[in-house]
Design an enzyme around this catalytic site. Structure first.
Site, PDB file in Angstrom:
ATOM      1  N   ASP A   8      30.586   0.438  -6.962  1.00 11.63           N
ATOM      2  CA  ASP A   8      29.827   1.091  -5.908  1.00 11.63           C
ATOM      3  C   ASP A   8      29.573   0.024  -4.831  1.00 11.63           C
ATOM      4  O   ASP A   8      29.776  -1.171  -5.073  1.00 11.63           O
ATOM      5  CB  ASP A   8      28.512   1.613  -6.500  1.00 11.63           C
ATOM      6  CG  ASP A   8      27.588   2.199  -5.461  1.00 11.63           C
ATOM      7  OD1 ASP A   8      28.036   3.040  -4.670  1.00 11.63           O
ATOM      8  OD2 ASP A   8      26.396   1.802  -5.434  1.00 11.63           O
ATOM      9  N   LEU A   9      29.170   0.420  -3.629  1.00 15.05           N
ATOM     10  CA  LEU A   9      28.956  -0.564  -2.557  1.00 15.05           C
ATOM     11  C   LEU A   9      27.471  -0.906  -2.384  1.00 15.05           C
ATOM     12  O   LEU A   9      27.009  -1.978  -2.763  1.00 15.05           O
ATOM     13  CB  LEU A   9      29.548  -0.038  -1.242  1.00 15.05           C
ATOM     14  CG  LEU A   9      29.408  -0.963  -0.033  1.00 15.05           C
ATOM     15  CD1 LEU A   9      30.170  -2.261  -0.239  1.00 15.05           C
ATOM     16  CD2 LEU A   9      29.897  -0.257   1.232  1.00 15.05           C
ATOM     17  N   LYS A  44      19.292   6.631  -1.999  1.00 14.92           N
ATOM     18  CA  LYS A  44      20.319   5.744  -2.554  1.00 14.92           C
ATOM     19  C   LYS A  44      21.447   6.533  -3.218  1.00 14.92           C
ATOM     20  O   LYS A  44      21.193   7.367  -4.079  1.00 14.92           O
ATOM     21  CB  LYS A  44      19.688   4.743  -3.519  1.00 14.92           C
ATOM     22  CG  LYS A  44      18.769   3.792  -2.792  1.00 14.92           C
ATOM     23  CD  LYS A  44      18.300   2.635  -3.640  1.00 14.92           C
ATOM     24  CE  LYS A  44      17.516   1.666  -2.759  1.00 14.92           C
ATOM     25  NZ  LYS A  44      16.878   0.601  -3.556  1.00 14.92           N
ATOM     26  N   GLY A  45      22.666   6.254  -2.809  1.00 11.40           N
ATOM     27  CA  GLY A  45      23.836   6.932  -3.358  1.00 11.40           C
ATOM     28  C   GLY A  45      24.053   8.331  -2.827  1.00 11.40           C
ATOM     29  O   GLY A  45      24.999   9.010  -3.206  1.00 11.40           O
ATOM     30  N   ARG A  48      25.176  10.842   3.821  1.00  6.81           N
ATOM     31  CA  ARG A  48      24.421  10.774   5.073  1.00  6.81           C
ATOM     32  C   ARG A  48      23.823  12.135   5.436  1.00  6.81           C
ATOM     33  O   ARG A  48      22.662  12.243   5.840  1.00  6.81           O
ATOM     34  CB  ARG A  48      25.334  10.293   6.203  1.00  6.81           C
ATOM     35  CG  ARG A  48      24.583   9.894   7.461  1.00  6.81           C
ATOM     36  CD  ARG A  48      25.567   9.530   8.568  1.00  6.81           C
ATOM     37  NE  ARG A  48      26.589   8.594   8.110  1.00  6.81           N
ATOM     38  CZ  ARG A  48      27.716   8.342   8.771  1.00  6.81           C
ATOM     39  NH1 ARG A  48      27.961   8.921   9.917  1.00  6.81           N
ATOM     40  NH2 ARG A  48      28.585   7.491   8.285  1.00  6.81           N
ATOM     41  N   SER A 115      29.597   5.955   1.060  1.00  6.60           N
ATOM     42  CA  SER A 115      29.494   5.570   2.473  1.00  6.60           C
ATOM     43  C   SER A 115      30.778   5.800   3.262  1.00  6.60           C
ATOM     44  O   SER A 115      31.870   5.540   2.779  1.00  6.60           O
ATOM     45  CB  SER A 115      29.116   4.093   2.581  1.00  6.60           C
ATOM     46  OG  SER A 115      29.129   3.697   3.935  1.00  6.60           O
ATOM     47  N   ASN A 117      31.128   4.108   5.924  1.00  8.32           N
ATOM     48  CA  ASN A 117      31.248   2.807   6.599  1.00  8.32           C
ATOM     49  C   ASN A 117      31.709   1.710   5.639  1.00  8.32           C
ATOM     50  O   ASN A 117      31.577   0.520   5.947  1.00  8.32           O
ATOM     51  CB  ASN A 117      29.899   2.414   7.202  1.00  8.32           C
ATOM     52  CG  ASN A 117      29.428   3.409   8.248  1.00  8.32           C
ATOM     53  OD1 ASN A 117      30.132   3.678   9.215  1.00  8.32           O
ATOM     54  ND2 ASN A 117      28.252   3.972   8.053  1.00  8.32           N
ATOM     55  N   LYS A 144      28.430  12.262  -5.538  1.00 10.85           N
ATOM     56  CA  LYS A 144      27.865  11.919  -6.846  1.00 10.85           C
ATOM     57  C   LYS A 144      26.598  12.756  -7.035  1.00 10.85           C
ATOM     58  O   LYS A 144      25.870  12.934  -6.074  1.00 10.85           O
ATOM     59  CB  LYS A 144      27.501  10.428  -6.900  1.00 10.85           C
ATOM     60  CG  LYS A 144      28.663   9.472  -6.623  1.00 10.85           C
ATOM     61  CD  LYS A 144      28.150   8.047  -6.348  1.00 10.85           C
ATOM     62  CE  LYS A 144      29.255   7.159  -5.823  1.00 10.85           C
ATOM     63  NZ  LYS A 144      28.783   5.804  -5.440  1.00 10.85           N
TER      64      LYS A 144
HETATM   65  P1  B16 Z   1      26.995   6.209   5.312  1.00 11.14           P
HETATM   66  P2  B16 Z   1      26.837   3.846  -1.999  1.00 11.14           P
HETATM   67  C1  B16 Z   1      25.522   5.167  -0.074  1.00 11.14           C
HETATM   68  O1  B16 Z   1      26.264   4.059  -0.497  1.00 11.14           O
HETATM   69  C2  B16 Z   1      24.081   4.758   0.203  1.00 11.14           C
HETATM   70  O2  B16 Z   1      23.455   4.341  -1.004  1.00 11.14           O
HETATM   71  C3  B16 Z   1      23.330   5.930   0.778  1.00 11.14           C
HETATM   72  O3  B16 Z   1      22.007   5.563   1.057  1.00 11.14           O
HETATM   73  C4  B16 Z   1      24.036   6.371   2.065  1.00 11.14           C
HETATM   74  O4  B16 Z   1      23.379   7.480   2.633  1.00 11.14           O
HETATM   75  C5  B16 Z   1      25.479   6.739   1.721  1.00 11.14           C
HETATM   76  O5  B16 Z   1      26.127   5.606   1.151  1.00 11.14           O
HETATM   77  C6  B16 Z   1      26.271   7.181   2.955  1.00 11.14           C
HETATM   78  O6  B16 Z   1      26.414   6.092   3.816  1.00 11.14           O
HETATM   79  O7  B16 Z   1      25.925   6.763   6.172  1.00 11.14           O
HETATM   80  O8  B16 Z   1      27.364   4.776   5.623  1.00 11.14           O
HETATM   81  O9  B16 Z   1      28.215   7.103   5.247  1.00 11.14           O
HETATM   82  O10 B16 Z   1      25.678   3.417  -2.827  1.00 11.14           O
HETATM   83  O11 B16 Z   1      27.490   5.128  -2.469  1.00 11.14           O
HETATM   84  O12 B16 Z   1      27.836   2.739  -1.777  1.00 11.14           O
HETATM   85 MG    MG Z   2      24.755   2.478  -4.556  1.00  8.78          MG
END
Ligand code: B16
Ligand code: MG
Length: 217
Positions: A8-9, A44-45, A48, A115, A117, A144
């Site tokens: 995971d990131l 978290k996780g 968006r 994410s 990004n 998830k």
């Molecule tokens: P983005 P992960 C998730 O990363 C974050 O934990 C979560 O807070 C965020 O909303 C989601 O990515 C989407 O991110 O806005 O950059 O597309 O933990 O799945 O690596």
């Molecule tokens: Mg995470």
């Protein structure tokens, strides 16, 4: 290869949660309400889009489709300003140690993140070259705890799901890994991540004897 690793990131490789928090807080404040660190835990996780839905519920705000889309973009533009300043010093402790261990053994490595990004962040912290596959918010339809993100990652690595090891910091991510029949390793509070097969507070607690055992299985 017979075994593969999926990371995971946010919360595992880097702590981008603090930047997500600042960007969501900025938006909440602009819309006239507070957004706390405790509330940020819920994000978290989570995708968006779902985050914005929860934020608006917290603020008691009903948005038109147009406003919703505008705020999604606004939050991300703000978030990207923080990301732009990131460098390798923000990699969480001992993550490179584990990546190097796997690389030395030619074990394939994937990213499995919600994410959109993910790639620019890995580029910023100079880890992109470690990854044989990147599966992120741009590649998946179901968030998830649906196992889709990890199943696509396994497929891209050419490793069967039951031979994949997943590092995750979110409950939904552990559930996704378990549903995918993968070996789940919780990074963070073991009380929160109690469904994980193994638990560590961070990568400094993971030694080569544990990794050797995982890889030998
Ligand atoms: P983005 P992960 C998730 O990363 C974050 O934990 C979560 O807070 C965020 O909303 C989601 O990515 C989407 O991110 O806005 O950059 O597309 O933990 O799945 O690596
Ligand atoms: Mg995470």
């Amino acid at each position: 290869s017979t075994i593969g690793f999926i990371f995971d990131l946010d919360g595992v490789i880097v702590d981008t949660a603090k930047y997500h928090y600042l960007a969501w807080k900025n938006l909440a404040n602009e819309l006239g309400f507070e957004f706390t660190h405790e509330q940020n835990e819920l994000f978290k996780g989570v995708s968006r889009k779902r985050c914005l839905e929860i934020l608006l519920e917290i603020g008691g705000i009903k948005a038109t489709k147009e406003q919703f889309d505008t705020w999604m973009i606004e939050k991300n533009v703000d978030y990207l300003q923080y990301i732009d300043k990131m460098d390798a010093s923000e990699i969480l402790p001992d993550v490179p140690k584990v990546l190097d261990f796997l690389k030395a053994k030619n074990i394939p490595i994937a990213l499995g993140s919600a994410s959109k990004n993910a790639k620019p962040i890995l580029e910023k912290v100079n880890l992109l070259s470690y990854f044989d596959a990147i599966v992120d918010g741009n590649n998946v339809a179901k968030a998830k705890p649906d196992p889709e993100v990890f199943l696509i990652a396994a497929d891209k690595l050419g490793v069967s799901p039951s031979r994949c090891v997943v590092f995750e910091d979110a409950v939904a991510g552990i559930q996704a890994a378990n549903t995918a029949n993968m070996v789940s390793i919780g990074i963070g509070d073991s009380n929160v991540l109690s469904e994980a097969k193994y638990n560590f507070n961070n990568f400094t607690e993971i030694d080569s004897s544990f990794l050797n055992k995982l890889v030998a299985n």
